[in-house]
Design a protein around this motif. Structure first.
Motif, short mmCIF file in Angstrom:
data_model
loop_
_atom_site.label_atom_id
_atom_site.label_comp_id
_atom_site.label_asym_id
_atom_site.label_seq_id
_atom_site.Cartn_x
_atom_site.Cartn_y
_atom_site.Cartn_z
N VAL A 7 79.37 60.11 19.92
CA VAL A 7 78.25 61.02 20.14
C VAL A 7 78.32 62.14 19.10
N ILE A 8 77.23 62.31 18.36
CA ILE A 8 77.13 63.36 17.35
C ILE A 8 75.81 64.10 17.59
N ASP A 9 75.92 65.37 17.91
CA ASP A 9 74.72 66.18 18.21
C ASP A 9 73.86 65.51 19.28
N ASP A 10 74.49 65.08 20.36
CA ASP A 10 73.81 64.45 21.50
C ASP A 10 73.09 63.15 21.11
N ARG A 11 73.53 62.53 20.04
CA ARG A 11 72.96 61.26 19.60
C ARG A 11 74.07 60.24 19.53
N GLU A 12 73.83 59.04 20.07
CA GLU A 12 74.85 58.00 20.10
C GLU A 12 74.81 57.17 18.82
N TYR A 13 75.97 57.00 18.23
CA TYR A 13 76.14 56.18 17.03
C TYR A 13 77.29 55.20 17.25
N TRP A 14 77.13 54.02 16.67
CA TRP A 14 78.25 53.09 16.59
C TRP A 14 78.95 53.33 15.25
N GLN A 15 80.21 53.71 15.33
CA GLN A 15 81.00 53.92 14.11
C GLN A 15 81.69 52.60 13.77
N VAL A 16 81.30 51.99 12.63
CA VAL A 16 81.76 50.65 12.27
C VAL A 16 82.49 50.72 10.93
N ARG A 17 83.67 50.13 10.87
CA ARG A 17 84.40 50.05 9.62
C ARG A 17 84.10 48.71 8.94
N VAL A 18 83.90 48.72 7.63
CA VAL A 18 83.68 47.49 6.87
C VAL A 18 84.96 47.19 6.11
N VAL A 19 85.54 46.02 6.40
CA VAL A 19 86.88 45.70 5.94
C VAL A 19 86.86 44.38 5.17
N PRO A 20 87.58 44.29 4.04
CA PRO A 20 87.72 43.00 3.35
C PRO A 20 88.40 41.98 4.26
N GLU A 21 88.11 40.71 4.03
CA GLU A 21 88.66 39.65 4.87
C GLU A 21 90.19 39.64 4.84
N ASP A 22 90.79 40.07 3.71
CA ASP A 22 92.25 40.08 3.63
C ASP A 22 92.84 41.39 4.15
N ASN A 23 92.00 42.27 4.72
CA ASN A 23 92.45 43.53 5.31
C ASN A 23 93.21 44.41 4.31
N SER A 24 92.75 44.39 3.05
CA SER A 24 93.44 45.14 2.01
C SER A 24 93.03 46.61 1.97
N GLY A 25 92.07 47.02 2.76
CA GLY A 25 91.65 48.41 2.77
C GLY A 25 90.37 48.59 3.57
N ILE A 26 89.81 49.80 3.50
CA ILE A 26 88.53 50.11 4.15
C ILE A 26 87.50 50.31 3.05
N ALA A 27 86.50 49.42 2.99
CA ALA A 27 85.48 49.55 1.95
C ALA A 27 84.62 50.78 2.21
N TYR A 28 84.10 50.91 3.43
CA TYR A 28 83.34 52.10 3.81
C TYR A 28 83.18 52.10 5.32
N VAL A 29 82.68 53.20 5.84
CA VAL A 29 82.42 53.36 7.27
C VAL A 29 80.93 53.57 7.46
N ALA A 30 80.33 52.79 8.36
CA ALA A 30 78.90 52.87 8.63
C ALA A 30 78.68 53.46 10.02
N PHE A 31 77.64 54.28 10.14
CA PHE A 31 77.24 54.85 11.42
C PHE A 31 75.86 54.29 11.76
N VAL A 32 75.78 53.58 12.88
CA VAL A 32 74.55 52.93 13.30
C VAL A 32 73.96 53.69 14.48
N ASP A 33 72.75 54.20 14.31
CA ASP A 33 72.08 54.87 15.42
C ASP A 33 71.84 53.85 16.53
#
Length: 558
Positions: A444-470
């Motif tokens: 919840v950010i400013d009374d708004r619900e978001y799904w915080q999703v991490r985008v990860v390479p298939e080999d789990n070598s790092g975090i490419a980016y983080v997406a917030f979905v309303d």
């Protein structure tokens, strides 16, 4: 027909038909000695061995102990066997029963049949009844809230478990040890993925102890890994007599369910914290048991074990902000609420029936442990039974005291699976055969619900980016840098800038192009920001002697 010569009646020897009347000699007396003496000796030895190795038998013993109907089945089988013996049927030894090819009814066979019938017929019923009881307990102790707690923006959950495992293994430089299973530990207010440094290989398991703890910072995309060195007398991944579980089951409560060990670092000292649950028995409508939180066992480096009650664990400075409530019990309690309208409803109309939402990604099973503004807590997302994938409820469980809260959205919200699909749709240029969305967590950010999703390479070598979905509109915002992620979580407008740039200079200009240098496995090696008064020049080597072919791209203004 007798073959002996005739004689006087006074000297008459017993015939073959009366051999049982013939006096037994010494050998006969030896053969008729009580059979229970050697059997008793064998039984005493077996009990002594079983008692010493009782930690290895814990799973079986605990299952029988916490399933009263199974215990009643064993008693019923024993009574049936005894009744068969009393009825005069032929009694056979265990060896004869196992080797017999006839269909003789024996006490052992009767007892086994009764036990099998009791187990297969009654256990499913007992499990369903236990689910209803646990559901009633959970629903009665849960408060329904109108909004969720804000996440701790300074300590976001960014790195996934699989990526942390990869980071820890990549930095390990001790060939005799391996990185054990990771779990979350809060050190000086910052959450880390913590893993024991356990001996690797049979010889090292026998000869060595746990050598320390590996910590992976979960609040940044960078591979921030450090170790806390020091041997533990009783640790994780060692030979059985130096293993934490052996010590717990030998010296502490036996008839309880110990959870996964969690490494805790307090004042640079390593501890092993093991939350556990214990059974609560019920007689009606059928004998059954339900789990309840029993406490936390804490093991110090010397191997000394201190068992704390839930209130004592919450007050312990060593366990401040740690996972004290058993996560398996949290998930089991939420899952049991599918019986909130009774057993029959789960087989017929499925009214208000829920199920734990399935999630994408490697090893990203619920519940998720996060730090919120009100403290550490587990979060569990549930969706309606069946094919529906919307969010029906979100459960939060206080990690310190086990308080349950249930958030029921007033409006229709996307579920975690739909959020992952929206992340894929928002980046069609991404090769989704090499990347995967992971760990969708409702925030919840400013009374708004978001799904915080991490985008990860298939080999789990790092975090490419983080997406917030309303969760209402489906809009997606993506950020590659930790600072931008924390700004978004804090309700600010993120401005992604290079880390070496002076923060005072970044507010005046807004980057218009982000250029990333990406390795073959998808790991971002280097990031460069281009502003509207700058250009990007790409040089491609040619086979001719002319040198290079230059391409200049002008950054578009906003």
């Amino acid at each position: 027909m007798s073959t002996r010569p005739p004689s006087d009646d006074s000297d008459e020897q017993p015939s073959d038909d009366n051999l049982t009347d013939w006096p037994q000699g010494d050998s006969g007396q030896h053969e008729s000695s009580p059979p229970w003496i050697p059997l008793g000796i064998v039984g005493i030895v077996a009990v002594a061995i079983g008692w010493f190795f009782r930690p290895w038998l814990h799973g079986l013993v605990y299952t029988v102990y916490t399933t009263p109907l199974l215990l009643l089945g064993i008693v019923a089988g024993s009574v049936a066997a005894w009744a068969t013996t009393r009825s005069g049927d032929r009694v056979e030894t265990v060896v004869n029963v196992l080797s017999s090819s006839d269909h003789t009814i024996t006490p052992l066979r009767v007892g086994v049949v009764v036990l099998v019938i009791a187990a297969f017929a009654l256990l499913p019923v007992a499990n369903a009844v236990a689910g209803v009881t646990l559901s009633d307990q959970t629903m009665s102790q849960t408060a329904t809230v109108e909004r969720l707690d804000d996440v701790d923006a300074d300590n976001p959950r960014i790195v996934t478990r699989a990526v942390a495992d990869r980071y820890a293994s990549n930095t390990l430089s001790r060939p005799q040890y391996r990185v054990g299973d990771t779990d979350i530990s809060v050190v000086n207010g910052t959450p880390y993925w913590a893993a024991p440094l356990a001996p690797d290989g049979l010889f090292n398991k026998i000869t060595k102890r746990q050598a320390g703890t590996v910590l992976v910072d979960m609040t940044t995309q960078q591979a921030n890994v450090r170790s806390v060195d020091g041997e533990l007398e009783t640790g994780v991944g060692t030979i059985f007599h130096r293993n934490y579980r052996w010590g717990l089951l030998k010296s502490q409560a036996y008839l309880v369910d110990y959870g996964d060990p969690k490494m805790v670092i307090h004042n640079d000292t390593q501890y092993i914290a093991v939350p556990y649950s214990e059974p609560q028995f019920h007689l009606t409508p059928l004998p059954h048991s339900t789990p309840q939180w029993g406490g936390v066992a804490v093991i110090d480096p010397s191997g000394s074990i201190d068992t704390l009650s839930p209130s004592e664990a919450a007050a312990s400075p060593i366990l401040d902000n740690q996972q004290l409530y058993p996560e398996d019990l949290a998930l089991q309690s939420v899952e049991a609420t599918k019986y909130r309208n009774g057993i029959l409803n789960t087989y017929t109309s499925h009214e208000d029936e829920i199920e734990i939402a399935p999630l994408p990604g490697d090893g990203n099973d619920q519940p998720f442990f996060i730090l919120s503004e009100s403290g550490p807590q587990y979060v569990v997302a549930v969706e309606p039974y069946g094919d529906a994938q919307g969010l029906q409820e979100l459960w939060t469980i206080d990690g310190q005291n086990g308080t349950f809260e249930r958030y029921v959205p007033a409006d229709s919200l996307f579920g975690p699976q739909r959020a992952a699909d929206l992340v894929r749709q928002s980046a069609p240029q991404t090769d989704w055969d090499r990347f995967t969305p992971a760990e969708p967590i409702l925030t919840v950010i400013d009374d708004r619900e978001y799904w915080q999703v991490r985008v990860v390479p298939e080999d789990n070598s790092g975090i490419a980016y983080v997406a917030f979905v309303d969760a209402r509109s489906g809009d997606v915002d993506s950020f590659e840098q930790t600072d931008a992620i924390t700004q978004f979580l804090a309700g600010e407008t993120p401005v992604e800038t290079p880390t070496e740039t002076d923060p005072s200079e970044t507010t005046a200009e807004t980057p218009t192009v982000i250029v990333q240098r990406v390795a073959e496995n998808g790991t971002v090696i280097e990031t460069m920001t281009v502003y509207d008064d700058e250009s990007v020049e790409i040089r491609t080597p040619t086979n001719s002697s002319a040198g290079t072919e230059n391409t200049t791209a002008r950054a578009l203004g906003s």
